[in-house]
Design an enzyme around this catalytic site. Structure first.
Site, mmCIF file in Angstrom:
data_model
loop_
_atom_site.group_PDB
_atom_site.id
_atom_site.type_symbol
_atom_site.label_atom_id
_atom_site.label_comp_id
_atom_site.label_asym_id
_atom_site.label_seq_id
_atom_site.Cartn_x
_atom_site.Cartn_y
_atom_site.Cartn_z
ATOM 1 C CG ASP A 161 4.680 49.490 30.756
ATOM 2 O OD1 ASP A 161 4.606 48.267 30.549
ATOM 3 O OD2 ASP A 161 4.217 50.027 31.781
ATOM 4 C CG ASP A 233 2.005 44.990 36.038
ATOM 5 O OD1 ASP A 233 3.188 45.359 35.957
ATOM 6 O OD2 ASP A 233 1.098 45.467 35.323
#
Length: 421
Positions: A161, A233
């Site tokens: 990430d 996201d």
């Protein structure tokens, strides 16, 4: 791209099921959920590390990559083995380029952090970026990944990430070396590539997802090191139709991670169908699904396993553009042109859309072959309006088309096209 002709793992992620609140018992229950659904792997997301500053929310622990002894007293190795007992693989989340000011790493190596020493620190998600222009930092970041695999050789997947951008760009390392600060962004990127090259030299085949909150890490150079991208996201399924449609102009479906989540008001079927146009994953509380939804998910994953190779390696055809129409339709065809999968969605429900929309004209088939068209991914008890016994020529399907009967009651329709001998 890395392993572009290869396989990918379907997964169940714990993030929306637990967020930071989990322990070994809760995770072992999720292993069972993953096995029950029929996915390949369980992915442990953020929150598994940090002891002096435990990672119980996003303001502490980044940089301290040791298992949290309170949450995981038996360590990651235990979880990898327990997942294997359940018949699923185990993957893990890391964010190795980042640091929380509330961490042991920050306390010990503030000079490794990109920060202007004379200015107040600016945080995004309570974190800052490590200085990858510095070879010591490169060694540290490589060591995070290497240590995970050395200790856990059966680890199957890395979710890498990146949730922050660089503020107050300044490198203590470049300053010490007498190098211009204007080099920082280029040297940072080169440092990241050096780390990734070392990882791939030692671990050439392990699948890795490159994730960032806004999808900002999707670029062609990084496809040399990562098997897949997290585009955004935003997992709201209606918006994802547009995201995935546009993203596919640049990246193949095999490199696009699509997760079923609880975002949006659409039914579970709609969410699963949308996520099936790429590399399918689940980020839901599987244990809370009702009997019909669980049955649907299991059957949809079985169906996905039967056509995923076409989505990953077949030819894609854009049939109906969602930017210009009330519906979206997209099609994948295998190289032999004997099997195809067609995804159809309602994208505009402002009007009373009925099943009288014009047929969707298919593409990529052999005009001389004969085909059947069958609807799959039906919810339990549903009866398709598509006559699967009818036989069509490829020429007919590519000139006249077939009506998927998308409507307010049938907002998502997946069709399987098979050659009939």
């Amino acid at each position: 791209m890395l392993d572009g002709q290869g396989e990918r793992l379907t997964l169940l992620n714990n993030w929306e099921a637990t967020y930071f609140d989990f322990d070994e018992t809760k995770l072992k229950g999720l292993f069972k959920d993953a096995k029950d659904l029929g996915v390949d792997m369980f992915l442990l997301d953020d929150g598994w590390f940090g002891n002096k500053y435990p990672r119980n929310n996003d303001d502490a622990g980044l940089g301290d990559w040791q298992e949290n002894k309170k949450k995981l007293p038996s360590g990651l190795g235990y979880l990898v083995k327990e997942a294997k007992k359940e018949g699923v693989k185990f993957g893990i989340w890391i964010e190795p380029e980042m640091v929380n000011p509330k961490s042991e790493l920050y306390e010990k190596h503030r000079d490794w952090v990109i920060r202007q020493p004379e200015r107040p620190e600016i945080y995004y998600r309570n974190q800052m970026v490590l200085d990858l222009s510095n070879p010591e930092v490169q060694d540290f970041v490589f060591g995070i990944v290497d240590n995970l695999f050395v200790k856990n050789p059966d680890l199957a997947f890395i979710k890498w990430d990146c949730n922050a951008v660089i503020y107050n760009a300044y490198s203590a390392y470049l300053n010490k070396k007498g190098l211009p600060q204007s080099n920082l962004y280029v040297d940072y990127t080169r440092g990241l590539y050096k780390v990734l090259q070392r990882i791939r030299l030692k671990y050439p085949k392990v699948p890795m997802m490159l994730c960032s909150g806004g999808g900002g890490r999707g670029d062609y150079e990084l496809l040399k090191y990562f098997t897949e991208f997290w585009p955004t996201d935003d997992t709201e399924p209606l918006e994802r139709i547009f995201v995935q449609w546009d993203y596919s102009y640049f990246f193949p479906s095999i490199a696009t991670d699509n997760h079923v989540t609880d975002w949006g008001k659409q039914p579970l079927k709609f969410r699963v169908d949308v996520a099936s146009m790429g590399k399918l994953g689940f980020d839901i509380v599987a244990s809370k699904l009702n009997a019909d939804d669980k049955l649907f998910c299991k059957q949809a994953i079985t169906n996905y396993s039967s056509f995923k190779d076409i989505v990953w390696h077949g030819d894609m055809f854009r049939l109906v553009n969602p930017h210009e129409n009330n519906i979206a339709a997209l099609m994948y065809v295998n190289p032999e042109k004997n099997k195809a999968i067609v995804f159809n969605y309602l994208v505009n429900n402002r009007f009373n859309i009925t099943a009288t929309e014009r047929p969707v004209v298919l593409n990529g088939l052999n005009p001389k072959k004969k085909y059947s068209v069958k609807e799959i991914n039906l919810v339990p008890g549903a009866i398709s309006t598509i006559d699967s016994d009818k036989i069509y020529s490829g020429d007919f399907l590519m000139k006249a088309g077939i009506n998927p009967n998308v409507s307010l009651k049938r907002t998502s329709v997946v069709l399987e096209v098979n050659e009939v001998q």
